[in-house]
Write a protein that holds these residues in place. Structure first.
Motif, PDB file in Angstrom:
ATOM      1  N   LEU A   1      22.652  10.404   6.160  1.00 12.46           N
ATOM      2  CA  LEU A   1      21.473  10.861   7.246  1.00 12.46           C
ATOM      3  C   LEU A   1      20.753   9.503   6.203  1.00 12.46           C
ATOM      4  CD1 LEU A   1      20.298  14.192   8.474  1.00 12.46           C
ATOM      5  CD2 LEU A   1      18.365  12.291   7.008  1.00 12.46           C
ATOM      6  N   VAL A   2      20.267   8.928   8.055  1.00 10.82           N
ATOM      7  CA  VAL A   2      18.498   8.598   8.002  1.00 10.82           C
ATOM      8  C   VAL A   2      17.301   9.048   8.578  1.00 10.82           C
ATOM      9  CG1 VAL A   2      17.597   5.898   7.541  1.00 10.82           C
ATOM     10  CG2 VAL A   2      19.803   5.787   6.515  1.00 10.82           C
ATOM     11  N   ALA A   3      16.901   8.428   8.329  1.00  8.14           N
ATOM     12  CA  ALA A   3      15.525   9.633   8.618  1.00  8.14           C
ATOM     13  C   ALA A   3      14.124   8.800   8.768  1.00  8.14           C
ATOM     14  CB  ALA A   3      14.551  11.611   8.391  1.00  8.14           C
ATOM     15  N   ALA A   4      13.057   8.643   9.905  1.00  7.71           N
ATOM     16  CA  ALA A   4      11.961   8.063   9.834  1.00  7.71           C
ATOM     17  C   ALA A   4      10.783   9.417  10.710  1.00  7.71           C
ATOM     18  CB  ALA A   4      11.796   6.678  10.176  1.00  7.71           C
ATOM     19  N   LEU A   5      10.363   9.561   9.587  1.00  8.81           N
ATOM     20  CA  LEU A   5       9.083  11.217  10.457  1.00  8.81           C
ATOM     21  C   LEU A   5       7.995  10.652  10.825  1.00  8.81           C
ATOM     22  CD1 LEU A   5      10.807  13.993   9.558  1.00  8.81           C
ATOM     23  CD2 LEU A   5      11.170  12.575  11.638  1.00  8.81           C
ATOM     24  N   ASN A   6       7.611   9.865  12.130  1.00  8.26           N
ATOM     25  CA  ASN A   6       5.790   9.363  11.808  1.00  8.26           C
ATOM     26  C   ASN A   6       5.895   8.412  11.179  1.00  8.26           C
ATOM     27  OD1 ASN A   6       6.056  11.571  13.801  1.00  8.26           O
ATOM     28  ND2 ASN A   6       5.977  12.777  12.161  1.00  8.26           N
ATOM     29  N   LEU A   7       6.793   7.307  11.257  1.00  6.49           N
ATOM     30  CA  LEU A   7       6.730   5.564  10.260  1.00  6.49           C
ATOM     31  C   LEU A   7       6.598   4.571  11.242  1.00  6.49           C
ATOM     32  CD1 LEU A   7       6.589   4.062   7.747  1.00  6.49           C
ATOM     33  CD2 LEU A   7       9.304   4.177   7.855  1.00  6.49           C
ATOM     34  N   LEU A   8       7.590   5.138  12.730  1.00  5.58           N
ATOM     35  CA  LEU A   8       7.959   3.396  13.338  1.00  5.58           C
ATOM     36  C   LEU A   8       6.815   3.561  14.142  1.00  5.58           C
ATOM     37  CD1 LEU A   8       9.901   2.150  15.089  1.00  5.58           C
ATOM     38  CD2 LEU A   8       9.496   3.879  16.988  1.00  5.58           C
ATOM     39  N   ASP A   9       5.478   3.566  14.372  1.00  8.51           N
ATOM     40  CA  ASP A   9       4.298   3.445  14.693  1.00  8.51           C
ATOM     41  C   ASP A   9       3.433   2.876  13.703  1.00  8.51           C
ATOM     42  OD1 ASP A   9       3.815   5.811  14.093  1.00  8.51           O
ATOM     43  OD2 ASP A   9       2.652   6.545  15.921  1.00  8.51           O
ATOM     44  N   ASN A  10       3.920   3.368  12.241  1.00  5.49           N
ATOM     45  CA  ASN A  10       2.907   3.289  10.745  1.00  5.49           C
ATOM     46  C   ASN A  10       3.580   1.855   9.882  1.00  5.49           C
ATOM     47  OD1 ASN A  10       0.884   4.605   9.243  1.00  5.49           O
ATOM     48  ND2 ASN A  10       1.541   6.200  11.001  1.00  5.49           N
ATOM     49  N   VAL A  11       4.480   0.531  10.895  1.00  2.00           N
ATOM     50  CA  VAL A  11       4.804  -0.428  10.018  1.00  2.00           C
ATOM     51  C   VAL A  11       4.198  -1.704  10.913  1.00  2.00           C
ATOM     52  CG1 VAL A  11       6.857   0.679   8.943  1.00  2.00           C
ATOM     53  CG2 VAL A  11       7.067   0.098  11.271  1.00  2.00           C
ATOM     54  N   ALA A  12       4.598  -3.016  10.071  1.00  2.00           N
ATOM     55  CA  ALA A  12       4.103  -4.027  10.897  1.00  2.00           C
ATOM     56  C   ALA A  12       4.764  -4.780  12.234  1.00  2.00           C
ATOM     57  CB  ALA A  12       3.912  -4.893  10.030  1.00  2.00           C
ATOM     58  N   LEU A  13       6.548  -4.198  11.373  1.00  2.00           N
ATOM     59  CA  LEU A  13       7.871  -4.590  12.491  1.00  2.00           C
ATOM     60  C   LEU A  13       8.589  -3.249  12.627  1.00  2.00           C
ATOM     61  CD1 LEU A  13       8.132  -7.859  10.099  1.00  2.00           C
ATOM     62  CD2 LEU A  13       7.064  -7.359  12.653  1.00  2.00           C
TER      63      LEU A  13
ATOM     64  N   GLY B   1      25.627  15.332   3.151  1.00  2.00           N
ATOM     65  CA  GLY B   1      25.804  14.089   2.065  1.00  2.00           C
ATOM     66  C   GLY B   1      25.029  13.422   1.766  1.00  2.00           C
ATOM     67  N   ARG B   2      24.781  11.800   1.870  1.00  2.00           N
ATOM     68  CA  ARG B   2      23.368  11.236   1.164  1.00  2.00           C
ATOM     69  C   ARG B   2      22.360  11.410   2.367  1.00  2.00           C
ATOM     70  NH1 ARG B   2      24.437   8.381  -3.620  1.00  2.00           N
ATOM     71  NH2 ARG B   2      23.586   7.006  -2.871  1.00  2.00           N
ATOM     72  N   ALA B   3      21.471  12.041   1.833  1.00  2.00           N
ATOM     73  CA  ALA B   3      20.227  12.103   3.055  1.00  2.00           C
ATOM     74  C   ALA B   3      19.090  11.044   2.125  1.00  2.00           C
ATOM     75  CB  ALA B   3      19.735  13.270   3.351  1.00  2.00           C
ATOM     76  N   LEU B   4      18.256  10.144   3.362  1.00  4.37           N
ATOM     77  CA  LEU B   4      17.852   9.317   3.128  1.00  4.37           C
ATOM     78  C   LEU B   4      16.605   9.595   3.767  1.00  4.37           C
ATOM     79  CD1 LEU B   4      15.986   6.631   1.315  1.00  4.37           C
ATOM     80  CD2 LEU B   4      17.698   5.371   3.265  1.00  4.37           C
ATOM     81  N   GLU B   5      15.588   9.398   3.284  1.00  2.00           N
ATOM     82  CA  GLU B   5      13.652   9.544   4.204  1.00  2.00           C
ATOM     83  C   GLU B   5      12.786   8.328   3.744  1.00  2.00           C
ATOM     84  OE1 GLU B   5       9.698  12.271   6.245  1.00  2.00           O
ATOM     85  OE2 GLU B   5      10.834  12.561   4.265  1.00  2.00           O
ATOM     86  N   LEU B   6      12.628   7.465   4.805  1.00  3.52           N
ATOM     87  CA  LEU B   6      12.224   6.371   5.296  1.00  3.52           C
ATOM     88  C   LEU B   6      10.484   6.795   5.150  1.00  3.52           C
ATOM     89  CD1 LEU B   6      14.095   3.877   6.537  1.00  3.52           C
ATOM     90  CD2 LEU B   6      13.820   4.421   3.974  1.00  3.52           C
ATOM     91  N   GLY B   7       9.933   6.803   4.234  1.00  3.68           N
ATOM     92  CA  GLY B   7       8.355   6.949   4.841  1.00  3.68           C
ATOM     93  C   GLY B   7       7.656   8.172   4.006  1.00  3.68           C
ATOM     94  N   CYS B   8       8.280   9.071   3.349  1.00  3.14           N
ATOM     95  CA  CYS B   8       8.461  10.438   3.421  1.00  3.14           C
ATOM     96  C   CYS B   8       7.117  11.177   2.394  1.00  3.14           C
ATOM     97  CB  CYS B   8       9.588  10.287   2.063  1.00  3.14           C
ATOM     98  SG  CYS B   8       9.320  10.049  -0.294  1.00  3.14           S
ATOM     99  N   SER B   9       5.958  10.602   2.617  1.00  2.00           N
ATOM    100  CA  SER B   9       4.715  10.862   1.909  1.00  2.00           C
ATOM    101  C   SER B   9       5.599  12.017   1.506  1.00  2.00           C
ATOM    102  CB  SER B   9       4.523  11.859   2.869  1.00  2.00           C
ATOM    103  OG  SER B   9       2.690  12.337   2.993  1.00  2.00           O
TER     104      SER B   9
END
Ligand SMILES: C[S@@+](CC[C@H](N)C(=O)[O-])C[C@H]1O[C@@H](n2cnc3c(N)ncnc32)[C@H](O)[C@@H]1O
Length: 332
Positions: free
Chosen positions: A223-235, A135-143
């Motif tokens: 699909l919502v992905a965040a790879l190696n982003l969680l520890d790269n954001v303020a919150l 379907g509709r896939a999204l990556e946050l912090g995709c580099s």
């Protein structure tokens, strides 16, 4: 940016966040294009009275609430004036050039995303994308977009957002040219040119946008992905909340992190760990056991890879290794 991109993505205005239809962003002006790709132009908010205008630079829409502050930051373009003639921008690109740290960062992530796709890390990460149409896939912090292209092969539309202009522009450049082209750092100052063809799916969109305030509709993604982003954001809890808001129920969350918390990025009070509980346990407790009740996160585990080796190559004699915790979960 593809001319149809705002409609494909359902972009919404981060300034007014008016109800679903009215704050949709549309391409209002095209200044420079190449085939279907808009290289320079302006997106506008459709809500009456909203001043929302968002530039497209080098084919990348920049959809941020506060463009001015971002422009002063290290994630804005650094490759000289953003002029419109290709000859001049290529000349400036070579002469003024990006700063050395930015070139090195680009080299590291291009090599990671396009130079070693057969390693165990990529195999695990791409296994997180459902085999059937996702379907509709999204990556946050995709580099530079490796995961976004991989997801696109099984999705209707695949969107990547990141705050770093140079990385997103490199991803958009691959999409436009069908070629991976970059300067790979071999030694401290010796670069080698890397160049090869890359089969580009037609359903990909890259944006500069903030994962903590994404210009996207709620419950619009499968699909919502965040790879190696969680520890790269303020919150980090806000990131989890945003991922949850974007995802449709019954659909898939992909979360990978080495939990390399850094006080210069994330205030220690926001780190997802305590003396008594490590991050892997805390993130699972948040997702699966409602550790933070007001967040209303209700997920079921699909699979995980809690000790995935992730290596970033700086150059031939320098690499950084992490152990990533990859969690794939389904929203109730
Ligand atoms: C450690 S890198 C990981 C990149 C990629 N996901 C991967 O695993 O190879 C983190 C990325 O997140 C981006 N980033 C950091 N904060 C962000 C935010 N608030 N919104 C969007 N992207 C962000 C950075 O620019 C960087 O590209």
């Amino acid at each position: 940016m593809l001319a149809a991109a705002p409609e494909l993505v359902n972009l919404t205005c981060p300034l007014c966040r008016a109800p679903r239809q009215t704050s949709r962003l549309g391409l209002a002006e095209v200044y420079l294009s190449e085939g279907d790709f808009v290289l320079e132009g302006m997106l506008r908010c459709g809500a009456s009275g909203c001043p929302g205008r968002f530039p497209v630079l080098q084919g990348v829409p920049i959809v941020l609430k506060d463009f001015r502050s971002w422009w002063q930051s290290s994630t804005a373009p650094r490759s000289g004036p953003l002029c419109s003639s290709p000859q001049m921008s290529s000349y400036l690109g070579r002469v003024v050039a990006d700063s050395y740290p930015q070139q090195a960062l680009l080299s590291t992530y291009m090599t990671h995303h396009y130079g070693s796709n057969d390693d165990a890390y990529w195999q695990a990460v791409t296994r997180a994308i459902p085999e059937q149409d996702c379907g509709r896939a999204l990556e946050l912090g995709c580099s530079v977009g490796g995961f976004v292209f991989a997801a696109a092969r099984r999705a209707k539309v695949s969107v990547g957002i990141d705050l770093d202009f140079n990385l997103v522009a490199a991803a958009a450049g691959i999409q436009r040219s069908g070629e991976v082209q970059y300067r790979r750092l071999r030694r401290a100052r010796a670069f080698e040119d890397v160049h090869f063809d890359f089969e580009v799916p037609g359903n990909v969109v890259f944006l500069v946008a903030d994962a903590l305030d994404p210009p996207l509709l709620a419950e619009d993604w499968d699909l919502v992905a965040a790879l190696n982003l969680l520890d790269n954001v303020a919150l980090p809890t806000v990131l989890l909340g945003q991922m949850n808001a974007l995802l449709r129920s019954g659909r898939r969350l992909v979360l990978g992190s080495p939990y390399q918390w850094r006080p210069d990025i994330t205030d220690p009070g926001e780190w997802l760990e305590t003396d008594a509980m490590d991050s892997a346990s805390m993130v699972r407790a948040i997702l699966f056991e409602q550790l933070i009740p007001p967040m209303q996160l209700h997920y079921q585990p699909v699979f995980d890879e809690p000790d995935l080796d992730w290596t970033l190559i700086q150059h031939d004699r320098q690499r950084r290794s992490y152990r990533v915790d990859l969690i794939v979960a389904r929203k109730d």
